[in-house]
Structures are given as structure tokens and as C-alpha cells.
Design a protein around this motif. Sequence first.
Motif, mmCIF file in Angstrom:
data_model
loop_
_atom_site.group_PDB
_atom_site.id
_atom_site.type_symbol
_atom_site.label_atom_id
_atom_site.label_comp_id
_atom_site.label_asym_id
_atom_site.label_seq_id
_atom_site.Cartn_x
_atom_site.Cartn_y
_atom_site.Cartn_z
ATOM 1 N N LEU A 62 44.416 33.380 44.182
ATOM 2 C CA LEU A 62 43.076 33.949 44.132
ATOM 3 C C LEU A 62 42.932 35.277 44.920
ATOM 4 O O LEU A 62 42.191 36.172 44.586
ATOM 5 N N ARG A 63 43.490 35.209 46.050
ATOM 6 C CA ARG A 63 43.366 36.604 46.991
ATOM 7 C C ARG A 63 44.094 37.698 46.388
ATOM 8 O O ARG A 63 43.590 38.575 46.322
ATOM 9 N N LEU A 64 45.303 37.344 45.811
ATOM 10 C CA LEU A 64 46.050 38.402 45.107
ATOM 11 C C LEU A 64 45.112 38.898 43.893
ATOM 12 O O LEU A 64 45.220 40.233 43.449
ATOM 13 N N LEU A 65 44.496 37.948 43.276
ATOM 14 C CA LEU A 65 43.806 38.307 41.743
ATOM 15 C C LEU A 65 42.280 39.001 42.500
ATOM 16 O O LEU A 65 42.065 40.258 41.835
ATOM 17 N N GLU A 66 41.895 38.842 43.608
ATOM 18 C CA GLU A 66 40.795 39.836 44.084
ATOM 19 C C GLU A 66 41.177 40.932 44.537
ATOM 20 O O GLU A 66 40.626 42.088 44.164
ATOM 21 N N ALA A 67 42.332 41.044 45.231
ATOM 22 C CA ALA A 67 42.982 42.359 45.701
ATOM 23 C C ALA A 67 43.344 43.132 44.565
ATOM 24 O O ALA A 67 43.166 44.337 44.559
ATOM 25 N N GLU A 68 43.619 42.683 43.204
ATOM 26 C CA GLU A 68 43.770 43.465 42.170
ATOM 27 C C GLU A 68 42.603 43.842 41.416
ATOM 28 O O GLU A 68 42.577 44.597 40.675
ATOM 29 N N GLY A 69 41.377 43.336 41.717
ATOM 30 C CA GLY A 69 40.360 43.718 41.219
ATOM 31 C C GLY A 69 39.769 42.764 39.912
ATOM 32 O O GLY A 69 39.127 43.331 39.324
ATOM 33 N N ARG A 113 30.790 30.536 43.412
ATOM 34 C CA ARG A 113 31.851 30.142 42.578
ATOM 35 C C ARG A 113 32.502 31.743 42.281
ATOM 36 O O ARG A 113 31.542 32.805 42.359
ATOM 37 N N LEU A 114 33.812 31.811 42.164
ATOM 38 C CA LEU A 114 34.183 33.131 41.783
ATOM 39 C C LEU A 114 33.640 33.749 40.402
ATOM 40 O O LEU A 114 33.620 32.889 39.500
ATOM 41 N N VAL A 115 33.856 34.879 40.179
ATOM 42 C CA VAL A 115 33.599 35.541 39.050
ATOM 43 C C VAL A 115 34.540 36.696 38.527
ATOM 44 O O VAL A 115 35.141 37.509 39.184
ATOM 45 N N VAL A 116 34.762 36.498 37.513
ATOM 46 C CA VAL A 116 36.045 37.405 36.610
ATOM 47 C C VAL A 116 35.231 38.631 36.315
ATOM 48 O O VAL A 116 34.187 38.543 35.885
#
Length: 201
Positions: free
Chosen positions: A10-17, A26-29
Amino acid sequence: VSRITTRHALRLLEAEGYIQKAQARRLVVIATSPARRDGWFIESMADIVAMVGDAHLHIQSWRKENSATDAKGFGLPISAPLHCLRGILSRDGKPYARSIIYFPPAIGSRLSRRVFDDAVVFRVVQRELGIRIDDVRLTVWAELAAEDDARDLHCRTGAALLVSQLQYWDASRAPIEIAYSRALASEGRLSTRLVASPRSP
């Protein structure tokens, strides 16, 4: 998968934007393709590996040298000789950074020039000595190119450089290496994230 693996993904997905996270929500796409990145995002050792990527390390020298600052960083007398690896990092045959890495005697004496077959030198240390790196500190500053920088990076003396210093320790806080990268400022840019409150481990 484990919670640690999920958290890292999840941190990598966040770092990639791709996603946005907020504490207690909750996280949001937010994107279906990676955001444009200005520079290399550094948050983990995996990011350091990604930054080096497919670079090639041309070794210039492997010998003992004196560096009062780095000896002090290792907790040694300032006159203590340190093992030093000097090289040039390049991509597609073009040099982009000078690499200068110091090792304390307890580490350097167990290595030899022939083992440095990877541009990511801390991986060589882990592989050859079975050492687990537990802590890393990154410091970045600007300098002007000296004559040896100009020669190795094909730039003019006095050109702007971005210098990064990476210090590595093992789990017992024993110092492993101090690595410097000296790159043209026009070629180097680092990014990281600051948070208002500490993240849970």
C-alpha cells in the motif's frame, strides 16, 4: 500475505500516486496510471535499489585511505585508515555519478575488489558477509565540482553537484558503510514524504 507485506504494498501504491491514504479513513484510488515523478522517491532500501536500476559500476580503486570525517562517523580515531571503494556509475555508457564508499576495518578487511560485481554495494556486503542492514540515514547537500569530479563526470570544474551520503548500520548499531554519490545537479533529484504524525510500524 502478511500484514507487513500488505502495508508495504500500500505504501508503494501511494508513493506511485495510485491511492491516497488518511489516518483512520479508508484508502481511495485516485489514479489508474502512475503520477509523473520529479526525481527519485526515497522511502526504503528498495527505493535505493530502484534508483540505481540498471546502472553499471566501473571500479577505479579499492584501497585504504584516510578520511577524518568518516573515521569519526565510524567511531574510530580520525587517523584510522579506512577501506575505500571508488567508482563511476554510468547508464548506457554515460557517467552520471561518482561513487565513494568507506568501510570500517572490521568490514573492509573481509572484502576484496573482485566481490564488487553489483552497482548496489550494500547488497554485496549483505551477500558476502551475511550482514543484515537495519538502519539507513540519507543526507543530501550541494557542492561545486572539483577537478576529479569534472574529469569523471565530463563537466566543467565548478559545475553544481548534488551530493548524497548514505550511512548504514546493522541491528546492533554497528556501522557498516558510509557511501557518497556525487552527481551533476541537473541530473539528480530526490523526493521523500514528510508526515504530520509518526506512522505505525
